[in-house]
Design a protein around this motif. Sequence first.
Motif: not given
Length: 441
Positions: A155-167
């Motif tokens: 899901a796009p939301g999952v991708l965004r959330a994981v990347v933002q958490e890593e950042q």
Amino acid sequence: MRDKGEQQGLVKESLANSKAAYNLVFNEKVKALIKEGRDIAHFAFGQSPFPIPECLTKAVQEHVHVHDYLPMAGITELREALVRFHARYDDIKLQRENMVTGPGSKELIFLVFSTFSGDILLPSPAWTTYASQCRLAGKDPIILPTDASKGWKLAPGVLRAVVQEEQQQGRSSMWRLLILTNPGNPTGTCYTEEELRELGAVCRELKIIVLSDEIYGRLTFSRKFESMVKYYPEGTILTNGFSKWASAGGWRLGYAHFPSALYPLQEAVSNGASHTYSCAPAPMQYGVAKALKESSLELDRYMGDCARVLHAVSEFCYRELSSVGVGGVKSQAGYYYMADFEVVREGLKRRGITTSEQMSQAILKEADVAVMSSHPFLRPASELTTRFCFVCFDGSVALQALRTQPDSSSPLSEEFVREHCQALVRGVEKLKQWVVMNTVA
């Protein structure tokens, strides 16, 4: 010869506990048991059951004498043929100069991982080799969750959330590479146009490169396929080959196409090729190029026929296993679906069996049926899912029977499967009996 103690430190620490590809190891184990005389239904390995198209075998035979080292990226004739091939089937514009061929797309994916400088994002479930290749390349992939309710698709939301958490945690690199397997292995599901547009938009916004592994793209049951290249062309590396749709796994011929914006990565992969495999096999390059150019109608028919048979056996397996409570998401392409054996959890728990690996070993021992635990596909050990490969039948028999059918467009019947895919039918029946025996009423 040094003893075990003296061998300490021989392998670099990060790979000291590495293992061979689980699917290949398990396949060799099952084949050895069959050779010993066990009548095992083999639903654990994704190898095409069909013969290679005649036009391909003839074309390769015509070039078997070619023994020259070829250009690192591949011969011009093959790369031009691949550009036309994808324009015809996927309505995408590739460039021959952006193409690198190799001994299977597997090797090219590894070279991408080895030369790429950033983080690798890997949805779960994933093909068993991706994570191992990452570690061979000195990287630890970032795992992205998916679930069955969304067809095991990212899901796009999952991708965004994981990347933002890593950042936010300060763990993110400048560059990120998302591995997208479409159609899925081990899931058999396909991304829609809308889903790819949404994922592409997030990747564009967050500057994520996509490696789109589309090895099963020609085997969709609907005969329609959407490539990520169409929706995110500037950031998508396409990998593909001839092991699945052309049934030529042992020929080892694959390719990767890079967008122009990623030329430095393409150059690094091509240079890596020069230092590892030199070039893809010469007879295969020339033969496949000729067949793609001269035999498109024969290949059209072949792909359509194979997909039609696979659709029929997929529906049969899903329907029959569902009848005894085995769940899962229906396959839309290729050789697999994720079968969910939650129905036997309580029965197995009473026997001390609590993981998918223990369950698959019990099925092999007690039912003479081989299924592959989902744990090597990055699923939790306690999740009672398996990758179920519905290809244990004689594809030559099935194709010959198919071509005597009066209607070339309607779905094949259950009777067709029962008559012409008998080994698969017997295996499904054995598995159903095992499930019933281990289901608590």
